[in-house]
Design a protein around this motif. Structure first.
Motif, PDB file in Angstrom:
ATOM      1  N   LEU A 166       6.537 -33.510  65.558  1.00  0.00           N
ATOM      2  CA  LEU A 166       5.515 -34.036  66.458  1.00  0.00           C
ATOM      3  C   LEU A 166       5.630 -33.355  67.821  1.00  0.00           C
ATOM      4  CD1 LEU A 166       6.323 -37.821  65.813  1.00  0.00           C
ATOM      5  CD2 LEU A 166       4.427 -36.534  64.797  1.00  0.00           C
ATOM      6  N   ARG A 167       6.870 -33.016  68.193  1.00  0.00           N
ATOM      7  CA  ARG A 167       7.136 -32.523  69.535  1.00  0.00           C
ATOM      8  C   ARG A 167       8.517 -31.867  69.532  1.00  0.00           C
ATOM      9  NH1 ARG A 167       9.089 -35.378  74.575  1.00  0.00           N
ATOM     10  NH2 ARG A 167       7.785 -34.684  76.302  1.00  0.00           N
ATOM     11  N   MET A 168       8.686 -30.872  70.371  1.00  0.00           N
ATOM     12  CA  MET A 168       9.990 -30.222  70.508  1.00  0.00           C
ATOM     13  C   MET A 168      10.345 -30.184  71.993  1.00  0.00           C
ATOM     14  SD  MET A 168       9.610 -27.103  67.765  1.00  0.00           S
ATOM     15  CE  MET A 168       7.873 -26.708  67.975  1.00  0.00           C
ATOM     16  N   ALA A 169      11.556 -30.573  72.328  1.00  0.00           N
ATOM     17  CA  ALA A 169      11.884 -30.710  73.745  1.00  0.00           C
ATOM     18  C   ALA A 169      13.323 -30.317  74.044  1.00  0.00           C
ATOM     19  CB  ALA A 169      11.642 -32.147  74.195  1.00  0.00           C
ATOM     20  N   HIS A 205      22.267 -29.191  78.166  1.00  0.00           N
ATOM     21  CA  HIS A 205      21.028 -29.883  77.787  1.00  0.00           C
ATOM     22  C   HIS A 205      21.017 -30.158  76.287  1.00  0.00           C
ATOM     23  CE1 HIS A 205      20.208 -25.504  77.398  1.00  0.00           C
ATOM     24  NE2 HIS A 205      19.680 -25.879  76.252  1.00  0.00           N
ATOM     25  N   SER A 206      20.212 -31.147  75.908  1.00  0.00           N
ATOM     26  CA  SER A 206      19.990 -31.367  74.474  1.00  0.00           C
ATOM     27  C   SER A 206      18.735 -30.584  74.056  1.00  0.00           C
ATOM     28  CB  SER A 206      19.785 -32.859  74.174  1.00  0.00           C
ATOM     29  OG  SER A 206      18.571 -33.302  74.746  1.00  0.00           O
ATOM     30  N   VAL A 207      18.666 -30.222  72.786  1.00  0.00           N
ATOM     31  CA  VAL A 207      17.447 -29.647  72.210  1.00  0.00           C
ATOM     32  C   VAL A 207      17.112 -30.473  70.964  1.00  0.00           C
ATOM     33  CG1 VAL A 207      17.301 -27.267  73.034  1.00  0.00           C
ATOM     34  CG2 VAL A 207      18.954 -27.827  71.287  1.00  0.00           C
ATOM     35  N   GLN A 208      15.926 -31.044  70.974  1.00  0.00           N
ATOM     36  CA  GLN A 208      15.566 -31.934  69.873  1.00  0.00           C
ATOM     37  C   GLN A 208      14.162 -31.648  69.346  1.00  0.00           C
ATOM     38  OE1 GLN A 208      17.196 -36.199  70.124  1.00  0.00           O
ATOM     39  NE2 GLN A 208      16.692 -35.674  72.226  1.00  0.00           N
ATOM     40  N   ASN A 252       9.125 -45.310  71.668  1.00  0.00           N
ATOM     41  CA  ASN A 252       8.360 -44.784  70.530  1.00  0.00           C
ATOM     42  C   ASN A 252       9.121 -45.090  69.242  1.00  0.00           C
ATOM     43  OD1 ASN A 252       6.725 -43.461  68.761  1.00  0.00           O
ATOM     44  ND2 ASN A 252       6.815 -41.471  69.793  1.00  0.00           N
ATOM     45  N   PRO A 253       9.006 -46.355  68.775  1.00  0.00           N
ATOM     46  CA  PRO A 253       9.866 -46.803  67.661  1.00  0.00           C
ATOM     47  C   PRO A 253       9.582 -46.132  66.315  1.00  0.00           C
ATOM     48  CG  PRO A 253       8.422 -48.585  68.437  1.00  0.00           C
ATOM     49  CD  PRO A 253       8.207 -47.427  69.354  1.00  0.00           C
ATOM     50  N   VAL A 254       8.495 -45.388  66.188  1.00  0.00           N
ATOM     51  CA  VAL A 254       8.232 -44.725  64.898  1.00  0.00           C
ATOM     52  C   VAL A 254       8.833 -43.322  64.846  1.00  0.00           C
ATOM     53  CG1 VAL A 254       6.107 -46.024  64.484  1.00  0.00           C
ATOM     54  CG2 VAL A 254       5.977 -43.771  65.564  1.00  0.00           C
ATOM     55  N   ALA A 255       9.364 -42.831  65.990  1.00  0.00           N
ATOM     56  CA  ALA A 255       9.823 -41.444  66.042  1.00  0.00           C
ATOM     57  C   ALA A 255      11.348 -41.352  66.045  1.00  0.00           C
ATOM     58  CB  ALA A 255       9.278 -40.766  67.295  1.00  0.00           C
ATOM     59  N   ILE A 256      11.838 -40.214  65.554  1.00  0.00           N
ATOM     60  CA  ILE A 256      13.275 -39.934  65.580  1.00  0.00           C
ATOM     61  C   ILE A 256      13.471 -38.487  66.058  1.00  0.00           C
ATOM     62  CG2 ILE A 256      13.296 -39.322  63.090  1.00  0.00           C
ATOM     63  CD1 ILE A 256      16.184 -40.502  63.044  1.00  0.00           C
ATOM     64  N   GLY A 257      14.424 -38.309  66.967  1.00  0.00           N
ATOM     65  CA  GLY A 257      14.751 -36.976  67.450  1.00  0.00           C
ATOM     66  C   GLY A 257      15.894 -36.412  66.625  1.00  0.00           C
ATOM     67  N   VAL A 258      15.765 -35.168  66.221  1.00  0.00           N
ATOM     68  CA  VAL A 258      16.812 -34.501  65.441  1.00  0.00           C
ATOM     69  C   VAL A 258      17.419 -33.394  66.302  1.00  0.00           C
ATOM     70  CG1 VAL A 258      17.303 -33.131  63.379  1.00  0.00           C
ATOM     71  CG2 VAL A 258      15.628 -35.004  63.270  1.00  0.00           C
ATOM     72  N   PHE A 269      11.794 -23.058  65.793  1.00  0.00           N
ATOM     73  CA  PHE A 269      11.943 -23.936  66.953  1.00  0.00           C
ATOM     74  C   PHE A 269      11.639 -23.222  68.263  1.00  0.00           C
ATOM     75  CE2 PHE A 269      14.425 -25.850  70.408  1.00  0.00           C
ATOM     76  CZ  PHE A 269      13.920 -27.131  70.375  1.00  0.00           C
ATOM     77  N   LYS A 270      10.862 -23.882  69.108  1.00  0.00           N
ATOM     78  CA  LYS A 270      10.740 -23.493  70.512  1.00  0.00           C
ATOM     79  C   LYS A 270      10.307 -24.732  71.285  1.00  0.00           C
ATOM     80  CE  LYS A 270       8.957 -20.450  73.975  1.00  0.00           C
ATOM     81  NZ  LYS A 270       8.018 -19.408  74.417  1.00  0.00           N
ATOM     82  N   PRO A 271      11.026 -25.109  72.352  1.00  0.00           N
ATOM     83  CA  PRO A 271      10.639 -26.334  73.070  1.00  0.00           C
ATOM     84  C   PRO A 271       9.195 -26.245  73.587  1.00  0.00           C
ATOM     85  CG  PRO A 271      12.762 -25.522  73.850  1.00  0.00           C
ATOM     86  CD  PRO A 271      12.191 -24.466  72.950  1.00  0.00           C
ATOM     87  N   ASP A 272       8.428 -27.349  73.446  1.00  0.00           N
ATOM     88  CA  ASP A 272       7.090 -27.452  74.051  1.00  0.00           C
ATOM     89  C   ASP A 272       7.244 -27.738  75.537  1.00  0.00           C
ATOM     90  OD1 ASP A 272       5.836 -27.461  71.469  1.00  0.00           O
ATOM     91  OD2 ASP A 272       6.450 -29.566  71.258  1.00  0.00           O
ATOM     92  N   VAL A 273       8.351 -28.408  75.850  1.00  0.00           N
ATOM     93  CA  VAL A 273       8.520 -28.912  77.206  1.00  0.00           C
ATOM     94  C   VAL A 273      10.017 -29.016  77.546  1.00  0.00           C
ATOM     95  CG1 VAL A 273       8.458 -31.333  76.415  1.00  0.00           C
ATOM     96  CG2 VAL A 273       7.773 -30.805  78.740  1.00  0.00           C
ATOM     97  N   ILE A 274      10.307 -28.812  78.837  1.00  0.00           N
ATOM     98  CA  ILE A 274      11.671 -29.012  79.352  1.00  0.00           C
ATOM     99  C   ILE A 274      11.607 -30.190  80.309  1.00  0.00           C
ATOM    100  CG2 ILE A 274      13.526 -28.018  80.774  1.00  0.00           C
ATOM    101  CD1 ILE A 274      12.576 -25.237  79.698  1.00  0.00           C
ATOM    102  N   VAL A 275      12.431 -31.216  80.074  1.00  0.00           N
ATOM    103  CA  VAL A 275      12.373 -32.419  80.916  1.00  0.00           C
ATOM    104  C   VAL A 275      13.684 -32.632  81.681  1.00  0.00           C
ATOM    105  CG1 VAL A 275      10.608 -33.535  79.503  1.00  0.00           C
ATOM    106  CG2 VAL A 275      13.019 -33.934  78.982  1.00  0.00           C
TER     107      VAL A 275
END
Lengths: 132, 165
Positions: free
Chosen positions: A21-24, A39-42, A88-94, A105-111
């Motif tokens: 759904l998203r990469m961060a 940093h984490s990458v998920q 976001n209870p339906v999502a899981i970060g790996v 993999f490539k992050p969509d966003v850096i937070v």
């Protein structure tokens, strides 16, 4: 899209069906400390896309947003594996490092760039946020 | 020194004693705790070397692209609290053991059988880590394209020479 992954010792393995759904990439203090890195990458998926086998330990904390954050690691080797948020209870970060193949993999966003360590660098082509 | 730091320093006696005897202006000793607070770590003196490791074991255990690591003499690393540990035989043939908090999973330190007088500490677990200045990237052979590294650092396919950790 089909992905597999496992922890360092192999006691926990998982399969993922479909695209993320998203990469961060997150530089917040909590991600930095829990990984021991800069940093984490998920990659985030819907929970029903991810099937997990093996025993994990979950540590719960409160994020500065007030949301409950659950982080899971392998009970045997301590490898960082999954995260969940009450926001976001339906999502899981790996954790991307746990995946067997990551060419896609490539992050969509850096937070949380505001909490980034001076020695850690970011890709200037990626959307950057001071916080979330 | 803030009140928070004072409270932390009282948690690890060896760190406190060293602070009291430390007259020179220096960032050492430095103390931190894991995410849940059950394990404390105190570094008494500066590291012998600092580097980024992109080996597959570091990727798996951190869940990221690389581990930022500082190598210390064992007697300059003081740990308070119980850790879980996991050992593997690394690519070097040496047994490498990683210690982590059993409650929150925060990595605390690593050690290798080949260099029992040394400990490897992950830089990310410190609130203040301006002291961390990596000098190289090791195990670059398994580096991933999505993992950005400082461009100025020399990279080594496996180990830097004389780098036995």
């Amino acid at each position: 899209m089909h992905n597999t992954g496992h922890c360092h010792c192999g006691a926990v393995s998982f399969t993922i069906e479909g695209a993320p759904l998203r990469m961060a990439q997150c530089h917040c203090n909590a991600c930095r400390r829990s990984t021991g890195t800069g940093h984490s990458v998920q990659a985030f998926f819907k929970k029903d896309q991810v099937e997990i086998k093996g025993e994990t330990i979950t540590h719960e904390s409160t994020a500065d947003s007030g949301n409950t954050r659950k982080r899971q690691f392998c009970a045997q080797c301590g490898s960082r594996l999954f995260s969940e948020s009450s926001a976001n209870p339906v999502a899981i970060g790996v954790a991307v490092g746990a995946l067997d193949e990551t060419e896609w993999f490539k992050p969509d966003v850096i937070v949380y760039n505001s909490e980034r360590s001076a020695w850690d660098v970011v890709d200037p082509s990626i959307e950057l946020h001071d916080m979330m | 020194m803030t009140g928070v730091q004072l409270v932390l320093l009282h948690c690890i006696p060896s760190c406190q004693l060293s602070i009291m005897s430390n007259e020179a202006i220096s960032p050492w000793p430095i103390e931190t705790r894991c995410t849940c607070g059950k394990v404390g770590l105190c570094l008494l003196a500066k590291p012998l070397s600092m580097f980024l490791c992109t080996c597959l074991d570091c990727q798996k255990s951190t869940g990221t692209g690389h581990a930022p690591l500082a190598l210390f003499r064992k007697d300059n690393v003081s740990v308070e609290g119980e850790t879980s540990q996991h050992s593997v035989t690394a690519a070097s043939g040496s047994k490498v053991t990683r210690h982590f908090c059993p409650t929150c999973g925060t990595p605390i330190f690593g050690e290798t059988e080949r260099q029992p007088m040394l400990r490897l500490v992950p830089a990310g677990i410190f609130e203040q880590s301006e002291w961390f200045k990596p000098g190289s990237v090791i195990f670059h052979r398994s580096h991933n394209h999505w993992d950005l590294l400082p461009a100025h650092l020399p990279t080594f396919s496996i180990y830097k020479e004389n780098q036995n950790a």
